[in-house]
Structures are given as structure tokens and as C-alpha cells.
Motif scaffolding. Structure first.
Motif, short mmCIF file in Angstrom:
data_model
loop_
_atom_site.label_atom_id
_atom_site.label_comp_id
_atom_site.label_asym_id
_atom_site.label_seq_id
_atom_site.Cartn_x
_atom_site.Cartn_y
_atom_site.Cartn_z
N UNK A 233 0.84 -1.20 0.00
CA UNK A 233 0.00 0.00 0.00
C UNK A 233 0.88 1.25 0.00
N UNK A 234 0.40 2.31 -0.64
CA UNK A 234 1.15 3.57 -0.66
C UNK A 234 1.25 4.15 0.75
N UNK A 235 2.16 5.07 0.93
CA UNK A 235 2.44 5.60 2.27
C UNK A 235 1.26 6.34 2.87
N UNK A 236 0.41 6.96 2.02
CA UNK A 236 -0.72 7.74 2.55
C UNK A 236 -2.08 7.09 2.31
N UNK A 237 -2.06 5.89 1.71
CA UNK A 237 -3.29 5.12 1.53
C UNK A 237 -4.40 5.92 0.83
N UNK A 238 -4.02 6.64 -0.22
CA UNK A 238 -5.01 7.36 -1.01
C UNK A 238 -5.37 8.73 -0.50
N UNK A 240 -4.44 12.88 0.51
CA UNK A 240 -3.96 13.97 -0.34
C UNK A 240 -2.48 13.87 -0.65
N UNK A 241 -1.70 13.34 0.28
CA UNK A 241 -0.26 13.24 0.07
C UNK A 241 0.16 12.29 -1.03
N UNK A 242 -0.76 11.45 -1.51
CA UNK A 242 -0.44 10.50 -2.58
C UNK A 242 -0.65 11.08 -3.98
N UNK A 243 -1.33 12.21 -4.08
CA UNK A 243 -1.69 12.75 -5.39
C UNK A 243 -0.44 13.01 -6.24
N UNK A 244 -0.40 12.36 -7.42
CA UNK A 244 0.68 12.53 -8.40
C UNK A 244 2.05 12.12 -7.89
N UNK A 245 2.10 11.29 -6.86
CA UNK A 245 3.38 10.78 -6.37
C UNK A 245 3.65 9.42 -7.02
N UNK A 246 4.73 9.35 -7.77
CA UNK A 246 5.08 8.08 -8.43
C UNK A 246 5.86 7.20 -7.46
N UNK A 379 8.15 -2.10 -11.41
CA UNK A 379 6.73 -1.81 -11.60
C UNK A 379 6.41 -0.47 -10.94
N UNK A 380 5.89 0.47 -11.73
CA UNK A 380 5.61 1.82 -11.22
C UNK A 380 4.12 2.15 -11.36
N UNK A 381 3.64 2.97 -10.44
CA UNK A 381 2.30 3.53 -10.53
C UNK A 381 2.33 4.92 -9.90
N UNK A 382 1.38 5.76 -10.26
CA UNK A 382 1.29 7.11 -9.71
C UNK A 382 0.03 7.22 -8.86
N UNK A 383 0.19 7.74 -7.66
CA UNK A 383 -0.91 7.79 -6.72
C UNK A 383 -1.95 8.83 -7.08
N UNK A 384 -3.17 8.59 -6.62
CA UNK A 384 -4.28 9.53 -6.76
C UNK A 384 -4.90 9.77 -5.39
N UNK A 385 -5.32 11.00 -5.15
CA UNK A 385 -6.07 11.27 -3.93
C UNK A 385 -7.45 10.64 -4.10
N UNK A 386 -7.68 9.55 -3.39
CA UNK A 386 -8.87 8.74 -3.64
C UNK A 386 -9.19 7.96 -2.37
N UNK A 387 -10.32 8.24 -1.78
CA UNK A 387 -10.70 7.55 -0.55
C UNK A 387 -11.83 6.56 -0.78
N UNK A 388 -12.16 6.27 -2.05
CA UNK A 388 -13.15 5.24 -2.32
C UNK A 388 -12.56 3.87 -1.98
N UNK A 389 -13.43 2.89 -1.85
CA UNK A 389 -12.96 1.56 -1.42
C UNK A 389 -12.01 0.94 -2.44
N UNK A 390 -12.35 1.04 -3.72
CA UNK A 390 -11.53 0.43 -4.76
C UNK A 390 -10.58 1.48 -5.33
#
Length: 421
Positions: A233-238, A240-246, A379-390
Motif C-alpha cells: 500500500x502507498x504511504x498515505x493510503x489514497x 492527499x499526500x499521494x496525489x501525483x506521487x510516483x 513496476x511503477x504507478x502514480x498515486x491519486x487522492x482517492x478515498x473510495x474503497x476500490x
């Protein structure tokens, strides 16, 4: 083959020698001086209990299968484990017309096929009426052509009982409603349909003996083997701090070490399968989908060198192109492999959950074509500010790898060995 018209081949239907409802079925294939032909079929794969229940929209009733193995005594001849995710990939690995005409019906409830509505030009997933009923006698099931999931059966002409003296097919199941077997996890599953194995049997010793003489000393095939890693899981779990963080993770796949590997497909799954639920209903294809990640990138390092130029596979269409180039046609409806798309392009109505099928078929594929001594995936992904379940772009994932591994049956001195090539 001429013997099909000779009357020496008969189709036999086998009930399980042992059957534990919702858990396991074992078929024993015995006999003397005869041969089983490789076009074996599993019938009546499904459940009953819920009147009008619908199976998973990607793999249909295949969702109850966990593993299929063909044994000879204690020897594993060929097998497929972690069946559901790979079967989902297989079923969408076809043309749209084939999905509409054949695949959706074989799986007893898939909704892969789609069409363009003439009145508004939008796409509509086609719904099927096949599904479960309250009683075992009235419920529908899928059928599985075993050559599609057990590749050894594509390479042998026959399975003679003089060579394979204790043939046994074992299937493990899980019919728990929480596994998203049906499109509503509260629907009743009273029990499992009784599976049936259909086999064509050649029962003529003289013909079998002639065929045995033509049985190659070495029969090779590509076994599908599996390995998986955990993407944390990302450090901020979706938040605001995850927005656009690769974030970029490096994974080492030791499951294929010292094996000759051809094609490989990567499938991404939420670790917590309840994240797929919208209330009681799985979104889209649910836990059998491969989730899309925002700004996903994949680079594969094989035996010390990158197999893709520059940063590897980067764009959604580039990744899809590699899947098609590697495996062939796929049912790639608009939005199937990307995180988001304009709502209007997906489905004309809400009845087939077109919106929920966005980003459900996001696979990555590549060709290795040599013996593996060291295999790593960046394997890379970019985070989104997203608090929905999925929220797969920040959630913890299981990342599965299914690779084609070279194996062979080596026949010698009235016996055989199964070896890696």
C-alpha cells in the motif's frame, strides 16, 4: 483420425470417484490396453440454491475452480493452479464475436461480448440468462475443455493406460459466496453441481499398440506456471499526500529460475477482495479482473538486461498492444485497460454495469524466450487522492505472473519422466 469412424472410439461420461461438495472432485481413469484421447471435457461446473442467480460476469461458473491437476499415481503430469485469474485472462483473449457466440455461453454467464447500440451509438455489454436455480437439476453450469487449461493435452495424441497406469484428474473448488462466485454475495449457494468428466476412449488393443509405437520419445509442451509478489500500500493510503506521487518497486521472480520461459502475463489483484464490492455486488468483473493503475510503467530485466527500451511499457495503448502482439486478439472494449474514461462511451444503460467495467482488463504481457537465471520486474504507478474503497493506484495488490515453461515427457524402457527443458 481414421479410428474415429471405426467404431472403436466411444465417449464415456465419468462421475467423480470421490466428491466433497464445494471442495474437491477426483476422477479415476483406469482400464487395460486402452487409451484416453486428450480432448477431455469437464461438464456441470457450477452451483445451485439461488433462483435467478448470475455467475461472475467475466469467468461465469469457472469462478468456483481453484486448481486442476492430472496425475499418474503420485506424479503430476500437468496442472494449473490459481485458476480463476488466469482463466479470466484466457476467456478475454479472443475476438469480440467469439466472446459473444461461444465464450459467454461456455462459461455459463460471462458478459465479455459487447455491441454498439443503433439508437445512440453507445456500447452495451450483452447479458446472458444462464445462471443458477434453486435446485441442482435446474441450475446451469459451465464446461471446460481441459486442453485449454492443461497444455500437455495439446501435445499428446493419446494417453495409453499401459504407460499411464493410474490416471487421475483432481479439481479443487471453493464455492463460498464471499469469493464472488455470483453477482451478489448474499445470494444463496446451497451446494455444487455434480461435475462430470467426458472422455473419448479408444478401446482396441491393436490400434493402441500401433499408436504407442508412434508415441515420440520426447513430447514437449508449454506448462503454465505461476508466481506472485505483493505490491505494498502507498504511504498515505489514497490521502492527499499521494496525489501525483510516483512509486516504483522492484520485484524478483524466483519461481521461474532455471526454467526456459516463453510468454508471460501479469495480472493485478486487490489483496482485500472486499474492495471490489459495491454493497453486496462485485463491481464489474470483481475479483477476477486485472485492475488498471494510474500512469503504470513496467520494465522487465532478464538475466542482467532490460527487455524493453527506455522506461519500458508506459502508455495504456502501448501495454495493450504488447498483450495483443504476445497473445493475440483480446476483448478490449473502450476503457477496459485504463483508469478512467468518459462515462458516455462505455455503456448505453446501467443494466450491464458498463461503468464498473472500466479498468477491469488491464494486463501486461511480454516474451522472454530463453532460460531464466535472474528475472526482475520494475513496476511503477502514480498515486491519486482517492478515498473510495476500490483504489488500486494506492492499495495493496497481489501481482500474479503466469509464464509458459518448457516441459517434456521423456518415454523410455516402458516408463517415462517429466522434465524441464
Amino acid at each position: 483420425m481414421a479410428f474415429y469412424s471405426s467404431g472403436d472410439v466411444k465417449t464415456k461420461y465419468f462421475d467423480p470417484k470421490s466428491f466433497s461438495d464445494g471442495s474437491r472432485a477426483v476422477f479415476e481413469l483406469d482400464g487395460h490396453h486402452l487409451a484416453y484421447l486428450p480432448n477431455m471435457r469437464l461438464l456441470e461446473i457450477g452451483v445451485f440454491g439461488q433462483a435467478g442467480g448470475q455467475y461472475n460476469e467475466l469467468i461465469g461458473a469457472n469462478g468456483i475452480v481453484r486448481e486442476i491437476t492430472l496425475f499418474d499415481g503420485a506424479t503430476i503430469l500437468t496442472q494449473l493452479n490459481n485458476y480463476g485469474l488466469y482463466r479470466g485472462f484466457q476467456l478475454q483473449n479472443t475476438s469480440n464475436s467469439n466472446a459473444q457466440s461461444i465464450v459467454d455461453f461456455k462459461s455459463a454467464g460471462g458478459e465479455l461480448g459487447f455491441q454498439q447500440l443503433s439508437d445512440d451509438g453507445l456500447l452495451q455489454h450483452l447479458q446472458r440468462s444462464r445462471g443458477t436455480a434453486a435446485t441442482r437439476a435446474d441450475s446451469r453450469g459451465a464446461y471446460i475443455e481441459l486442453r485449454e487449461v492443461l497444455p500437455m493435452l495439446n501435445s499428446v495424441t493419446h494417453l495409453p493406460t499401459d504407460l499411464f497406469r493410474n490416471l487421475r484428474l483432481e479439481i479443487t473448488f471453493n464455492t463460498d459466496a464471499a469469493e464472488q462466485v455470483l453477482q451478489d454475495i448474499t445470494h444463496t449457494i446451497t451446494g455444487q453441481l455434480l461435475p462430470i468428466l467426458a472422455c473419448d476412449v479408444l478401446d482396441n488393443k491393436s490400434i493402441v499398440d500401433k499408436m504407442n509405437k508412434g508415441l515420440g520419445k520426447t513430447i514437449a509442451w508449454l506448462e503454465v506456471e505461476h508466481d506472485q509478489v505483493s505490491y505494498p500500500q502507498s504511504s498515505n493510503n489514497g490521502a492527499a499526500g499521494d496525489q501525483n506521487v510516483e512509486e516504483t518497486k522492484n520485484f524478483k521472480l524466483d519461481g521461474f529460475k532455471n526454467k526456459s520461459v516463453e510468454r508471460m502475463v501479469q495480472i493485478k489483484e486487490e489483496q482485500d477482495i472486499t474492495k471490489y464490492l459495491d454493497g453486496n455486488d462485485p463491481r464489474g468483473f470483481g475479483r477476477y479482473s486485472s485492475v488498471a493503475l494510474f500512469n503504470e510503467k513496467v520494465q522487465v530485466r532478464l538475466n542482467g538486461r532490460n527487455i524493453f527500451p527506455n522506461s519500458g511499457l508506459t502508455g495504456n495503448m502501448e501495454r495493450l498492444a504488447y498483450v495483443v502482439d504476445t497473445y493475440g486478439d483480446c476483448v478490449a472494449y473502450p476503457g477496459s485497460s485504463q483508469v478512467d474514461i468518459d462515462t458516455g462511451a462505455v455503456a448505453g444503460t446501467d443494466t450491464a454495469n458498463g461503468r464498473d467495467k472500466i479498468g477491469n482488463l488491464s494486463y501486461n504481457a511480454f516474451y522472454l524466450g530463453e532460460r531464466v537465471f535472474d528475472l526482475q520486474v520494475q513496476h511503477s504507478r502514480t498515486g491519486l487522492e482517492d478515498t473510495t474503497a476500490l483504489r488500486p493506484s494506492t492499495d495493496a495488490l497481489n501481482v500474479h505472473y503466469y509464464g509458459e515453461v518448457k516441459k517434456a515427457l521423456v518415454v523410455a524402457n516402458n516408463g517415462y519422466n517429466i522434465v524441464y527443458l
